[in-house]
Motif scaffolding. Structure first.
Motif, PDB file in Angstrom:
ATOM      1  N   SER A  54       0.822  -1.205   0.000  1.00  0.00           N
ATOM      2  CA  SER A  54       0.000   0.000   0.000  1.00  0.00           C
ATOM      3  C   SER A  54       0.859   1.260   0.000  1.00  0.00           C
ATOM      4  CB  SER A  54      -0.919  -0.007   1.228  1.00  0.00           C
ATOM      5  OG  SER A  54      -1.638   1.201   1.323  1.00  0.00           O
ATOM      6  N   CYS A 111      -6.490   4.287  -1.524  1.00  0.00           N
ATOM      7  CA  CYS A 111      -5.659   3.507  -0.601  1.00  0.00           C
ATOM      8  C   CYS A 111      -4.505   2.798  -1.301  1.00  0.00           C
ATOM      9  CB  CYS A 111      -6.514   2.474   0.127  1.00  0.00           C
ATOM     10  SG  CYS A 111      -7.834   3.177   1.117  1.00  0.00           S
ATOM     11  N   THR A 154     -13.867  -0.393   0.644  1.00  0.00           N
ATOM     12  CA  THR A 154     -12.765   0.142   1.423  1.00  0.00           C
ATOM     13  C   THR A 154     -13.099   0.158   2.908  1.00  0.00           C
ATOM     14  OG1 THR A 154     -12.054   1.540  -0.423  1.00  0.00           O
ATOM     15  CG2 THR A 154     -11.285   2.153   1.774  1.00  0.00           C
TER      16      THR A 154
END
Length: 201
Positions: free
Chosen positions: A21, A110, A122
């Motif tokens: 991420s 994200c 999400t």
């Protein structure tokens, strides 16, 4: 082996997730700063837009650093606490986006441009991560003793430098990876190209 997996799976799962991420956002910190500006607008804080680039770099570096600390099992108690608070904060944030009646933000960003999730997906993802991080926090405080050693500060400093290096390099130079469809070196399909022609007028 089973005992090892039961003790390590949360470190590995959360560590890999945060490294991925953080990295996919770190290769495009400018794009993330635009997304942060959307958040400022959502909360009527557009006057803070000048801090968007700084916050973008800090967010990318923070995720990368947390992920690497998890994988290297450094400063486990402190990392577990910061990680849980981090996920809790983003769970609250994504709930605000999901319940926004005006739908001002289409997706949270994200995973940068690499993956796109709906606001609902999400929020559910963050709820799951919050449960996993809570279990990880409990597990760390149950298992970890005073396991500090002299190598930890040096390793942690190296992790922090690496965490800041990726977004800063991408900001000052071309991103090492670009997940956009029109990245450098990509071929644009003929039907997507803009054609200029003489209309005769």
């Amino acid at each position: 082996m089973r005992s090892f997996i039961s003790r390590m799976w949360t470190d590995i799962f959360l560590g890999v997730l945060f490294v991925v991420s953080g990295f996919v956002k770190a290769v495009d910190p400018v794009g993330l700063s635009y997304k942060i500006e959307e958040y400022w607008g959502l909360f009527q804080l557009s006057g803070w837009s000048g801090l968007s680039m700084l916050l973008s770099v800090l967010l990318c570096a923070g995720e990368l650093t947390l992920g690497l600390l998890l994988l290297l099992r450094l400063w486990r108690k402190l990392t577990a606490v910061v990680l849980t608070l981090f996920i809790l904060g983003f769970t609250i944030l994504t709930y605000s986006i999901y319940t926004d009646p005006y739908g001002g933000i289409n997706e949270c960003g994200c995973f940068g441009e690499a993956f796109h999730l709906s606001n609902g997906a999400t929020f559910v993802k963050n709820l799951i991560l919050l449960v996993v991080s809570g279990f990880h926090l409990w597990n760390v405080f149950r298992q970890a003793g005073n396991d500090f050693n002299y190598r930890q500060p040096g390793l942690a400093a190296g992790v922090l430098v690496l965490g800041f290096f990726v977004p800063l390099y991408a900001y000052f130079y071309l991103p090492p990876f670009d997940f956009l469809p029109y990245n450098v070196g990509s071929e644009i399909e003929a039907e997507n190209a803009i054609h200029l022609y003489d209309t005769g007028f």
